[in-house]
Design a protein around this motif. Structure first.
Motif, PDB file in Angstrom:
ATOM      1  N   GLY A  26     126.254  85.496  76.647  1.00  0.00           N
ATOM      2  CA  GLY A  26     126.702  84.583  75.594  1.00  0.00           C
ATOM      3  C   GLY A  26     127.400  83.700  75.677  1.00  0.00           C
ATOM      4  O   GLY A  26     127.163  83.150  76.806  1.00  0.00           O
ATOM      5  N   ASP A  27     127.770  82.468  75.270  1.00  0.00           N
ATOM      6  CA  ASP A  27     128.327  81.297  75.508  1.00  0.00           C
ATOM      7  C   ASP A  27     129.945  81.836  75.052  1.00  0.00           C
ATOM      8  O   ASP A  27     130.466  82.701  74.781  1.00  0.00           O
ATOM      9  CB  ASP A  27     128.566  80.515  73.858  1.00  0.00           C
ATOM     10  CG  ASP A  27     129.000  79.315  74.034  1.00  0.00           C
ATOM     11  OD1 ASP A  27     130.556  79.276  75.027  1.00  0.00           O
ATOM     12  OD2 ASP A  27     128.783  77.434  73.502  1.00  0.00           O
ATOM     13  N   PRO A  28     130.541  81.675  77.001  1.00  0.00           N
ATOM     14  CA  PRO A  28     132.022  81.812  77.075  1.00  0.00           C
ATOM     15  C   PRO A  28     132.755  81.738  76.369  1.00  0.00           C
ATOM     16  O   PRO A  28     133.635  82.151  75.857  1.00  0.00           O
ATOM     17  CB  PRO A  28     132.304  81.653  78.454  1.00  0.00           C
ATOM     18  CG  PRO A  28     130.406  81.267  79.195  1.00  0.00           C
ATOM     19  CD  PRO A  28     129.655  80.495  77.725  1.00  0.00           C
ATOM     20  N   ARG A  33     137.101  82.203  71.962  1.00  0.00           N
ATOM     21  CA  ARG A  33     137.282  82.129  70.808  1.00  0.00           C
ATOM     22  C   ARG A  33     137.639  83.570  69.632  1.00  0.00           C
ATOM     23  O   ARG A  33     138.073  84.313  68.530  1.00  0.00           O
ATOM     24  CB  ARG A  33     135.925  81.141  70.130  1.00  0.00           C
ATOM     25  CG  ARG A  33     137.477  80.938  68.383  1.00  0.00           C
ATOM     26  CD  ARG A  33     136.619  79.413  68.183  1.00  0.00           C
ATOM     27  NE  ARG A  33     137.424  79.449  66.571  1.00  0.00           N
ATOM     28  CZ  ARG A  33     136.953  77.919  66.241  1.00  0.00           C
ATOM     29  NH1 ARG A  33     135.741  77.502  66.424  1.00  0.00           N
ATOM     30  NH2 ARG A  33     136.977  77.634  64.963  1.00  0.00           N
ATOM     31  N   LEU A  34     136.366  84.390  69.748  1.00  0.00           N
ATOM     32  CA  LEU A  34     136.426  86.302  69.436  1.00  0.00           C
ATOM     33  C   LEU A  34     137.367  86.537  69.070  1.00  0.00           C
ATOM     34  O   LEU A  34     138.206  87.303  68.432  1.00  0.00           O
ATOM     35  CB  LEU A  34     134.811  86.374  69.260  1.00  0.00           C
ATOM     36  CG  LEU A  34     134.914  86.887  68.372  1.00  0.00           C
ATOM     37  CD1 LEU A  34     132.764  87.694  68.526  1.00  0.00           C
ATOM     38  CD2 LEU A  34     134.971  88.550  68.564  1.00  0.00           C
ATOM     39  N   LEU A  35     137.367  86.373  70.189  1.00  0.00           N
ATOM     40  CA  LEU A  35     138.623  87.921  70.855  1.00  0.00           C
ATOM     41  C   LEU A  35     139.857  86.683  70.385  1.00  0.00           C
ATOM     42  O   LEU A  35     140.694  88.158  70.213  1.00  0.00           O
ATOM     43  CB  LEU A  35     138.411  87.759  72.724  1.00  0.00           C
ATOM     44  CG  LEU A  35     139.075  88.269  72.813  1.00  0.00           C
ATOM     45  CD1 LEU A  35     139.063  90.175  72.394  1.00  0.00           C
ATOM     46  CD2 LEU A  35     138.784  89.216  74.709  1.00  0.00           C
ATOM     47  N   THR A  36     140.277  85.569  70.851  1.00  0.00           N
ATOM     48  CA  THR A  36     141.661  85.315  70.954  1.00  0.00           C
ATOM     49  C   THR A  36     141.819  85.879  69.513  1.00  0.00           C
ATOM     50  O   THR A  36     142.792  85.937  68.864  1.00  0.00           O
ATOM     51  CB  THR A  36     141.114  83.918  71.255  1.00  0.00           C
ATOM     52  OG1 THR A  36     141.157  83.391  72.765  1.00  0.00           O
ATOM     53  CG2 THR A  36     143.002  83.299  70.361  1.00  0.00           C
ATOM     54  N   ASN A  37     141.007  85.469  67.763  1.00  0.00           N
ATOM     55  CA  ASN A  37     141.066  85.568  66.553  1.00  0.00           C
ATOM     56  C   ASN A  37     141.676  87.215  66.660  1.00  0.00           C
ATOM     57  O   ASN A  37     142.176  87.289  66.009  1.00  0.00           O
ATOM     58  CB  ASN A  37     139.793  84.672  66.123  1.00  0.00           C
ATOM     59  CG  ASN A  37     139.884  83.615  65.957  1.00  0.00           C
ATOM     60  OD1 ASN A  37     140.752  82.694  66.714  1.00  0.00           O
ATOM     61  ND2 ASN A  37     138.794  82.849  64.880  1.00  0.00           N
ATOM     62  N   LEU A  38     140.939  88.158  66.638  1.00  0.00           N
ATOM     63  CA  LEU A  38     140.537  89.406  67.276  1.00  0.00           C
ATOM     64  C   LEU A  38     142.404  89.446  67.032  1.00  0.00           C
ATOM     65  O   LEU A  38     143.194  90.106  66.699  1.00  0.00           O
ATOM     66  CB  LEU A  38     139.582  90.079  67.521  1.00  0.00           C
ATOM     67  CG  LEU A  38     138.816  89.905  67.297  1.00  0.00           C
ATOM     68  CD1 LEU A  38     137.430  91.212  67.931  1.00  0.00           C
ATOM     69  CD2 LEU A  38     138.525  91.022  65.504  1.00  0.00           C
ATOM     70  N   ALA A 105     135.280  84.636  64.286  1.00  0.00           N
ATOM     71  CA  ALA A 105     135.241  85.585  64.672  1.00  0.00           C
ATOM     72  C   ALA A 105     134.056  86.329  64.286  1.00  0.00           C
ATOM     73  O   ALA A 105     132.948  86.584  65.063  1.00  0.00           O
ATOM     74  CB  ALA A 105     136.227  86.998  64.681  1.00  0.00           C
ATOM     75  N   ARG A 106     133.672  87.281  62.816  1.00  0.00           N
ATOM     76  CA  ARG A 106     132.412  87.494  62.398  1.00  0.00           C
ATOM     77  C   ARG A 106     131.074  87.108  63.115  1.00  0.00           C
ATOM     78  O   ARG A 106     129.945  87.306  63.822  1.00  0.00           O
ATOM     79  CB  ARG A 106     132.321  88.121  61.305  1.00  0.00           C
ATOM     80  CG  ARG A 106     130.789  88.915  60.890  1.00  0.00           C
ATOM     81  CD  ARG A 106     131.405  89.349  59.599  1.00  0.00           C
ATOM     82  NE  ARG A 106     131.830  90.687  59.619  1.00  0.00           N
ATOM     83  CZ  ARG A 106     131.880  91.910  58.488  1.00  0.00           C
ATOM     84  NH1 ARG A 106     131.615  90.972  56.756  1.00  0.00           N
ATOM     85  NH2 ARG A 106     132.260  93.032  58.406  1.00  0.00           N
ATOM     86  N   GLU A 107     130.775  85.510  61.988  1.00  0.00           N
ATOM     87  CA  GLU A 107     130.150  84.633  62.443  1.00  0.00           C
ATOM     88  C   GLU A 107     129.530  84.453  64.082  1.00  0.00           C
ATOM     89  O   GLU A 107     128.400  84.724  64.330  1.00  0.00           O
ATOM     90  CB  GLU A 107     130.534  83.742  61.940  1.00  0.00           C
ATOM     91  CG  GLU A 107     129.111  81.988  61.793  1.00  0.00           C
ATOM     92  CD  GLU A 107     129.269  80.761  61.737  1.00  0.00           C
ATOM     93  OE1 GLU A 107     129.484  79.875  62.417  1.00  0.00           O
ATOM     94  OE2 GLU A 107     130.030  80.619  60.552  1.00  0.00           O
ATOM     95  N   ILE A 108     130.414  84.750  65.158  1.00  0.00           N
ATOM     96  CA  ILE A 108     130.572  84.713  66.518  1.00  0.00           C
ATOM     97  C   ILE A 108     129.081  85.496  66.637  1.00  0.00           C
ATOM     98  O   ILE A 108     128.638  85.377  67.946  1.00  0.00           O
ATOM     99  CB  ILE A 108     131.697  84.308  67.541  1.00  0.00           C
ATOM    100  CG1 ILE A 108     132.250  82.589  66.881  1.00  0.00           C
ATOM    101  CG2 ILE A 108     131.419  84.868  68.789  1.00  0.00           C
ATOM    102  CD1 ILE A 108     133.577  82.585  67.516  1.00  0.00           C
ATOM    103  N   ALA A 109     130.336  86.711  66.339  1.00  0.00           N
ATOM    104  CA  ALA A 109     129.402  88.195  66.699  1.00  0.00           C
ATOM    105  C   ALA A 109     128.314  87.827  66.307  1.00  0.00           C
ATOM    106  O   ALA A 109     126.771  88.797  67.050  1.00  0.00           O
ATOM    107  CB  ALA A 109     129.962  88.671  66.413  1.00  0.00           C
ATOM    108  N   HIS A 110     127.385  88.194  65.454  1.00  0.00           N
ATOM    109  CA  HIS A 110     126.202  87.367  65.063  1.00  0.00           C
ATOM    110  C   HIS A 110     125.351  86.780  65.406  1.00  0.00           C
ATOM    111  O   HIS A 110     124.760  87.028  65.844  1.00  0.00           O
ATOM    112  CB  HIS A 110     126.256  87.205  62.825  1.00  0.00           C
ATOM    113  CG  HIS A 110     126.961  88.618  62.462  1.00  0.00           C
ATOM    114  ND1 HIS A 110     126.576  88.446  60.593  1.00  0.00           N
ATOM    115  CD2 HIS A 110     127.325  89.734  62.313  1.00  0.00           C
ATOM    116  CE1 HIS A 110     127.340  89.326  60.752  1.00  0.00           C
ATOM    117  NE2 HIS A 110     128.012  90.398  61.054  1.00  0.00           N
TER     118      HIS A 110
END
Length: 137
Positions: A26-28, A33-38, A105-110
């Motif tokens: 994926g895009d690093p 950003r996903l992990l940081t948001n969580l 975060a959810r949008e990035i996961a999807h």
């Protein structure tokens, strides 16, 4: 991210457990950003501890972020993934946050073929990220 030894300002401890090595594609920058948001969300709501676990299960990378805060009632779990949503408990706890971190975060996961959910926990909130594991063809 804070060190496993704790945060000098908040006194919170972040424990990280990695069960096995694997790779996701994926895009690093987006994945960071996903992990940081969580982690920002967990840090905002934790009382003393945040537990992050990473494992592989059924061909997926599973990352769980568990805080020891008040948690999220089952009827509000999907609501927090809507843009600009801040539950009353989080509004009274702190002035930070815009209500965008979890929806992003959810949008990035999807976008990466995965999912981000909130699952049952004995204490606090338990966010579970699932992403496909990269396999060479």
């Amino acid at each position: 991210m804070r060190s496993p030894g704790g945060d000098q300002q908040t006194g919170r401890v972040i424990l990280v457990i990695v069960a096995c090595p694997f790779v996701v594609s994926g895009d690093p920058l987006q994945l960071v950003r996903l992990l940081t948001n969580l982690l920002d969300n967990a840090e905002r709501h934790a009382e003393r501890q945040i537990l992050v676990t990473v494992r592989q299960q059924d061909g997926e990378a599973v990352l769980e972020v568990l805080d020891d805060g008040a948690g999220i009632a089952p009827e509000h779990r999907e609501m927090v993934f809507q843009r600009f949503t801040r539950l009353d408990a989080s509004r009274s706890r702190d002035a930070g946050g815009t209500g965008l971190g979890l929806p992003i975060a959810r949008e990035i996961a999807h976008t990466h073929g995965g999912s981000l959910t909130i699952e049952d926990s004995d204490v606090g909130a338990r966010f579970v990220l699932r992403l496909p594991v990269f396999t060479e063809r």
